[in-house]
Design an enzyme around this catalytic site. Structure first.
Site, mmCIF file in Angstrom:
data_model
loop_
_atom_site.group_PDB
_atom_site.id
_atom_site.type_symbol
_atom_site.label_atom_id
_atom_site.label_comp_id
_atom_site.label_asym_id
_atom_site.label_seq_id
_atom_site.Cartn_x
_atom_site.Cartn_y
_atom_site.Cartn_z
ATOM 1 N N TYR A 1 1.135 -0.920 0.233
ATOM 2 C CA TYR A 1 -0.065 -0.079 -0.422
ATOM 3 C C TYR A 1 1.049 1.414 0.584
ATOM 4 O O TYR A 1 0.554 2.200 0.076
ATOM 5 C CB TYR A 1 -0.600 0.011 1.339
ATOM 6 C CG TYR A 1 -2.093 -1.067 1.287
ATOM 7 C CD1 TYR A 1 -2.448 -2.029 -0.249
ATOM 8 C CD2 TYR A 1 -3.243 -1.622 2.291
ATOM 9 C CE1 TYR A 1 -3.314 -3.044 0.115
ATOM 10 C CE2 TYR A 1 -4.170 -2.002 2.394
ATOM 11 C CZ TYR A 1 -4.083 -2.888 0.944
ATOM 12 O OH TYR A 1 -5.458 -4.257 0.887
ATOM 13 N N LYS B 1 3.453 -15.979 1.441
ATOM 14 C CA LYS B 1 3.756 -16.424 0.427
ATOM 15 C C LYS B 1 4.675 -16.931 -0.298
ATOM 16 O O LYS B 1 5.055 -16.042 -1.234
ATOM 17 C CB LYS B 1 2.653 -15.993 -0.437
ATOM 18 C CG LYS B 1 2.046 -15.982 -2.236
ATOM 19 C CD LYS B 1 0.978 -17.237 -2.003
ATOM 20 C CE LYS B 1 1.152 -17.558 -3.076
ATOM 21 N NZ LYS B 1 -0.502 -18.614 -2.945
ATOM 22 N N ASP C 1 -3.175 -17.877 1.208
ATOM 23 C CA ASP C 1 -4.077 -18.902 0.668
ATOM 24 C C ASP C 1 -5.117 -20.600 1.067
ATOM 25 O O ASP C 1 -6.291 -20.045 1.312
ATOM 26 C CB ASP C 1 -4.507 -19.181 -1.504
ATOM 27 C CG ASP C 1 -2.920 -19.906 -1.127
ATOM 28 O OD1 ASP C 1 -2.209 -20.058 -0.340
ATOM 29 O OD2 ASP C 1 -2.313 -20.734 -2.127
ATOM 30 N N ASP D 1 -5.291 -7.429 5.902
ATOM 31 C CA ASP D 1 -6.570 -6.384 5.604
ATOM 32 C C ASP D 1 -7.999 -6.814 4.938
ATOM 33 O O ASP D 1 -9.141 -7.019 5.483
ATOM 34 C CB ASP D 1 -5.890 -5.178 4.384
ATOM 35 C CG ASP D 1 -7.834 -3.905 3.407
ATOM 36 O OD1 ASP D 1 -8.022 -4.103 3.983
ATOM 37 O OD2 ASP D 1 -7.081 -4.361 2.824
ATOM 38 N N ASP E 1 -11.588 -9.053 7.473
ATOM 39 C CA ASP E 1 -12.389 -8.852 7.391
ATOM 40 C C ASP E 1 -13.262 -9.927 7.084
ATOM 41 O O ASP E 1 -14.555 -10.397 7.952
ATOM 42 C CB ASP E 1 -12.366 -8.170 5.886
ATOM 43 C CG ASP E 1 -12.663 -6.622 6.126
ATOM 44 O OD1 ASP E 1 -12.326 -6.243 6.924
ATOM 45 O OD2 ASP E 1 -13.076 -5.600 4.786
#
Ligand code: NAD
Length: 360
Positions: free
Chosen positions: A141, A192, A224, A248, A252
């Site tokens: 980001y 990852k 994943d 992020d 959620d």
């Protein structure tokens, strides 16, 4: 010492839910002797309307001078046409980076009274209590170079950079291990590493930091798989450590396991322990001004503030217990109402929690 809290109600339902948290704070002050003072400032769309910027200098100064910050939410359709630099969200991002709030704590706790609000089967989620520790000021980001361009073939192209320095990984890893120590001493680091070099380094550094915390059981999981495990068997997790983007998304997902976004608090901490505390939800423009928003996430954010920034565990537990009592008594805002419970508005839910707090 008197605790100084900067209060930033923000936009949409922000002022409505913050008002209820302040009722709780007032009760702690008057009935339990908590030494605390508050000062308000504008942020987000409200600040843009008043001062032409979502992040006024006075707000930053107040937040710098305060011991911690309580935020409602920012944003809304009214400000969406504005240039990125003037959007309400810039106020939040500005605060996070100016105050170096690098460690984002997002608990996902399922209250027994709300088991039926989850979309997952009760046996999968009952008793759920996860803490996601997300790196908040680095990663893709913020990484440079970033932007859009026309490539050699004349096509439009977008690009971002995932970058983490060793020291950035080290400090968030320490933060996560310390939190794991206050909980069940299990830490799962998400990466990852099979595909991204940056997260290969992430894993390496987390393992190095882990040597300082032999009492915490460290494991690693690809992002994943972590997404899959969160909906398959979420109770296997205690603390999850993630970079900015993975956190992020996963937080959620974890939040929704608990049924309502209106129940979950969050903290964003600096190295000094200073923090910004806010509900994880947004400004809910669809219900703003109607007095029906759930104030519990904001009230629990206050409890987190007392626990993590001020070591006031007793006051934090009082608030958490009062929330449980109000739920036990059957009070529900519209987002969590179910058969056999009583639907109440924002203020009545705040009042029920204050009444329960007085009785603790
Ligand atoms: P949102 O979280 O505001 O709302 C999503 C849904 O959840 C809506 O139906 C809303 O009514 C409901 N909801 C949210 N909080 C609730 C509460 N306390 N009680 C009852 N119901 C609640 O997300 P969105 O609609 O995607 O975003 C709305 C605005 O908020 C946007 O401008 C967005 O940028 C902003 N936003 C701000 C923050 C923040 O301030 N930290 C976070 C997310 C989104």
């Amino acid at each position: 010492m008197t605790i100084k809290i900067a209060v930033l109600p923000g936009d949409g339902i922000g002022p409505e839910i913050v008002a209820e948290a302040l009722k709780v704070l007032d009760c702690l002050r008057s009935d339990f002797g908590l030494a605390v003072e508050t000062e308000h400032a504008l942020i987000g769309g409200a600040a843009y309307d008043a001062h032409g910027t979502p992040f006024p200098k006075e707000t930053l100064e107040l937040c710098r001078a305060a011991d911690s910050i309580l935020l409602g939410a920012v944003g809304g359709p009214k400000w969406e046409p504005l240039d990125y630099s003037l959007r309400p969200e810039r106020g939040l991002l500005g605060l996070r980076s100016e105050l170096e709030l690098f460690s984002n704590l997002r608990p996902a706790v399922l209250y027994p009274q709300l088991v039926s609000a989850s979309t997952l089967k009760p046996e999968v989620v009952a008793g759920l209590d996860i803490m996601i520790v997300r790196e908040l000021t680095g990663g893709i980001y913020f990484g440079k170079p970033r932007g859009r361009r026309i490539n050699e073939d004349g096509e439009r192209e977008g690009y971002n950079t995932l970058v983490y320095s060793e020291s950035e990984i080290r400090r968030i890893a320490h933060s996560a291990f310390q939190i794991a120590r206050k909980r069940n001493r299990r830490l799962c680091s998400i990466d990852k590493a099979n595909v991204l070099e940056c997260t290969e380094l992430w894993r390496e550094v987390v393992i190095e930091v882990g040597k300082d915390y032999p009492d915490v059981a460290l494991s690693h999981m690809y992002v994943d798989n972590a997404a899959m495990q969160l909906v398959r068997n979420p109770k296997q997790f205690d603390v999850m450590l993630t970079d900015n983007m993975f956190g992020d998304i996963l937080s959620d997902c974890a939040a929704m396991l608990t049924g309502s976004i209106g129940m979950l608090p969050s903290a964003s901490l600096a190295e000094s322990g200073k923090g910004m505390y806010e509900p994880i939800h947004g400004s809910a423009p669809d219900i703003a001004g109607r007095g029906i928003a759930n104030p519990i996430a904001t009230i629990l954010s206050l409890a987190m503030m007392l626990r993590y920034s001020f070591d006031e565990a007793v006051s934090a537990e009082r608030i958490e217990k009062a929330v449980q009592t109000a739920l036990d008594q059957g009070f529900r805002t519209a987002d969590i109402v179910s058969e056999g419970t009583v639907e109440v508005g924002t203020a009545a839910m705040g009042d029920a929690i204050v009444t329960a707090l007085r009785a603790v």
